[in-house]
Design a protein around this motif. Structure first.
Motif, PDB file in Angstrom:
ATOM      1  N   LEU A 228       0.978  -1.282   0.400  1.00 40.68           N
ATOM      2  CA  LEU A 228      -0.051   0.011   0.048  1.00 40.68           C
ATOM      3  C   LEU A 228       0.766   1.074   0.094  1.00 40.68           C
ATOM      4  O   LEU A 228       0.306   2.032  -0.408  1.00 40.68           O
ATOM      5  CB  LEU A 228      -0.928  -0.203   1.157  1.00 40.68           C
ATOM      6  N   ILE A 229       2.519   1.433   0.766  1.00 41.22           N
ATOM      7  CA  ILE A 229       2.454   2.494   1.022  1.00 41.22           C
ATOM      8  C   ILE A 229       4.316   1.988   0.516  1.00 41.22           C
ATOM      9  O   ILE A 229       4.850   1.231   0.430  1.00 41.22           O
ATOM     10  CB  ILE A 229       2.472   3.094   2.527  1.00 41.22           C
ATOM     11  N   ASP A 230       5.317   2.928  -0.380  1.00 41.34           N
ATOM     12  CA  ASP A 230       6.246   3.042  -0.112  1.00 41.34           C
ATOM     13  C   ASP A 230       6.971   3.395   0.998  1.00 41.34           C
ATOM     14  O   ASP A 230       6.910   4.669   1.223  1.00 41.34           O
ATOM     15  CB  ASP A 230       6.741   3.659  -1.758  1.00 41.34           C
ATOM     16  N   SER A 231       7.600   3.486   1.943  1.00 42.36           N
ATOM     17  CA  SER A 231       7.729   3.173   3.409  1.00 42.36           C
ATOM     18  C   SER A 231       9.612   3.031   2.944  1.00 42.36           C
ATOM     19  O   SER A 231      10.379   3.728   3.968  1.00 42.36           O
ATOM     20  CB  SER A 231       7.493   2.367   4.638  1.00 42.36           C
TER      21      SER A 231
ATOM     22  N   GLU B 202       7.757  11.220   6.938  1.00 35.26           N
ATOM     23  CA  GLU B 202       8.475  12.632   5.878  1.00 35.26           C
ATOM     24  C   GLU B 202       9.018  11.729   4.472  1.00 35.26           C
ATOM     25  O   GLU B 202       8.618  13.156   3.415  1.00 35.26           O
ATOM     26  CB  GLU B 202       9.816  12.102   6.354  1.00 35.26           C
ATOM     27  N   ARG B 203       8.675  11.066   3.768  1.00 36.88           N
ATOM     28  CA  ARG B 203       9.028  10.499   2.934  1.00 36.88           C
ATOM     29  C   ARG B 203       8.072   9.260   2.311  1.00 36.88           C
ATOM     30  O   ARG B 203       8.135   9.289   0.913  1.00 36.88           O
ATOM     31  CB  ARG B 203      10.316  10.439   2.635  1.00 36.88           C
ATOM     32  N   THR B 204       7.701   8.932   2.774  1.00 36.22           N
ATOM     33  CA  THR B 204       6.073   7.827   2.584  1.00 36.22           C
ATOM     34  C   THR B 204       5.464   8.108   2.200  1.00 36.22           C
ATOM     35  O   THR B 204       4.869   9.265   1.668  1.00 36.22           O
ATOM     36  CB  THR B 204       6.311   7.358   4.143  1.00 36.22           C
ATOM     37  N   VAL B 205       5.637   7.961   1.003  1.00 39.35           N
ATOM     38  CA  VAL B 205       4.074   7.799  -0.159  1.00 39.35           C
ATOM     39  C   VAL B 205       3.135   6.811  -0.188  1.00 39.35           C
ATOM     40  O   VAL B 205       3.976   5.026  -0.139  1.00 39.35           O
ATOM     41  CB  VAL B 205       4.496   8.461  -0.970  1.00 39.35           C
ATOM     42  N   ILE B 206       1.965   6.383  -0.481  1.00 41.59           N
ATOM     43  CA  ILE B 206       1.184   5.741  -0.966  1.00 41.59           C
ATOM     44  C   ILE B 206       1.095   5.791  -2.550  1.00 41.59           C
ATOM     45  O   ILE B 206       1.754   6.731  -3.320  1.00 41.59           O
ATOM     46  CB  ILE B 206      -0.232   5.920  -1.106  1.00 41.59           C
ATOM     47  N   PHE B 207       1.783   4.234  -2.519  1.00 41.20           N
ATOM     48  CA  PHE B 207       2.152   3.437  -3.948  1.00 41.20           C
ATOM     49  C   PHE B 207       0.487   4.165  -5.280  1.00 41.20           C
ATOM     50  O   PHE B 207      -0.114   4.850  -4.772  1.00 41.20           O
ATOM     51  CB  PHE B 207       1.956   2.561  -4.265  1.00 41.20           C
ATOM     52  N   GLU B 208       1.285   4.525  -6.139  1.00 42.62           N
ATOM     53  CA  GLU B 208      -0.105   5.446  -7.165  1.00 42.62           C
ATOM     54  C   GLU B 208      -0.854   3.859  -7.480  1.00 42.62           C
ATOM     55  O   GLU B 208      -0.690   2.913  -7.844  1.00 42.62           O
ATOM     56  CB  GLU B 208       0.701   5.635  -8.756  1.00 42.62           C
ATOM     57  N   GLY B 209      -1.987   4.354  -7.678  1.00 41.78           N
ATOM     58  CA  GLY B 209      -2.881   3.929  -7.960  1.00 41.78           C
ATOM     59  C   GLY B 209      -3.793   3.139  -6.622  1.00 41.78           C
ATOM     60  O   GLY B 209      -4.708   3.241  -6.552  1.00 41.78           O
ATOM     61  N   ILE B 210      -3.226   3.296  -5.659  1.00 44.29           N
ATOM     62  CA  ILE B 210      -3.650   2.464  -4.462  1.00 44.29           C
ATOM     63  C   ILE B 210      -5.237   3.305  -3.695  1.00 44.29           C
ATOM     64  O   ILE B 210      -6.367   2.980  -3.552  1.00 44.29           O
ATOM     65  CB  ILE B 210      -3.334   2.180  -3.459  1.00 44.29           C
ATOM     66  N   PRO B 211      -5.380   4.914  -4.012  1.00 43.58           N
ATOM     67  CA  PRO B 211      -6.608   5.845  -4.154  1.00 43.58           C
ATOM     68  C   PRO B 211      -7.570   5.587  -4.307  1.00 43.58           C
ATOM     69  O   PRO B 211      -9.000   5.084  -3.910  1.00 43.58           O
ATOM     70  CB  PRO B 211      -6.225   7.253  -3.756  1.00 43.58           C
ATOM     71  N   ALA B 212      -7.149   4.895  -5.718  1.00 45.62           N
ATOM     72  CA  ALA B 212      -8.689   4.998  -6.810  1.00 45.62           C
ATOM     73  C   ALA B 212      -8.724   3.520  -6.922  1.00 45.62           C
ATOM     74  O   ALA B 212      -9.502   2.812  -6.788  1.00 45.62           O
ATOM     75  CB  ALA B 212      -7.696   5.294  -8.009  1.00 45.62           C
TER      76      ALA B 212
END
Length: 224
Positions: free
Chosen positions: A16-19, A86-96
């Protein structure tokens, strides 16, 4: 194709996330604090799914059997705790993907081996997780993956039969746990995977190269 699915469960890190940037930074700070040169994120990323063990292994070539491993692990934990998003992001496509699951009337949740010391605060800081019906950490039950109990606990919290759940993860232990829980399993081939991992030997029911590919596997799921 998965039929009669009522809920989808996901691993957290690498699914789900790129941590990896925050996990790597926590270990790299330890190197810099000791006068060692910084390592690029690309060194840390493949082992991000292994948490402290993976990060300390990359940063210092350290294994859990080292005499000072416990102290070094706690130092890593504190560094990570202080900068988890600080730098963690949700992978592209996960919110959709999550939005589509909700539109279909499906429940969703998280089952991770990351302890609730980190999982709780992290998921509370990221709005995506407000709609999750279950968030299970590595210490939420007496067992961690690959034991099925964390997945079974998530199904209980979602009030769904485990056989009507699928579990998505980027590590072989995710597939082992999902199968043991009687769930359909999906290997997230876009995740961290470790070094030279071949997701096709894990025995998952399906593989996805990007999050939104999961929707094609749920095409026949009846709308709520």
């Amino acid at each position: 194709m998965f039929l009669d699915v009522k809920a989808v469960l996901f691993d957290l890190d690498g699914t789900l996330i790129d941590s990896a940037p925050d996990l790597g930074a926590a270990a790299d700070k330890m190197r810099v604090d000791r006068g060692l040169p910084s390592l690029p994120l690309e060194k840390y990323r493949p082992m991000a799914g292994a948490g402290a063990r993976g990060m300390l292994g990359i940063a210092f070539g350290m294994t859990p059997g080292a005499p000072d491993y416990d102290a070094m692990r706690e130092e890593f934990f504190v560094n990570y705790e202080n900068a988890m998003t600080e730098r963690t992001v949700i992978f592209e496509g996960i919110p959709a993907l999550v939005a589509s699951l909700l539109e279909r009337g499906l429940g969703w949740g998280v089952v991770t081996n990351k302890s609730m010391r980190f999982t709780g605060p992290l998921t509370k800081q990221i709005p995506l997780f407000r709609s999750a019906g279950a968030i299970i950490g590595g210490d939420s039950t007496p067992h961690a993956k690959p034991h099925p109990e964390p997945l079974l606990e998530a199904a209980r919290r979602l009030k769904v039969d485990p056989r009507q759940c699928i579990y998505v993860g980027d590590d072989e232990r995710d597939i082992i746990a999902g199968k043991a829980a009687g769930m359909g399993t999906v290997a997230a081939a876009y995740g961290y995977l470790g070094s030279n991992a071949d997701t096709y030997v894990w025995g998952a029911d399906a593989h996805i190269a990007s999050p939104l590919e999961l929707l094609a596997l749920l095409k026949s799921t009846p709308a709520a």
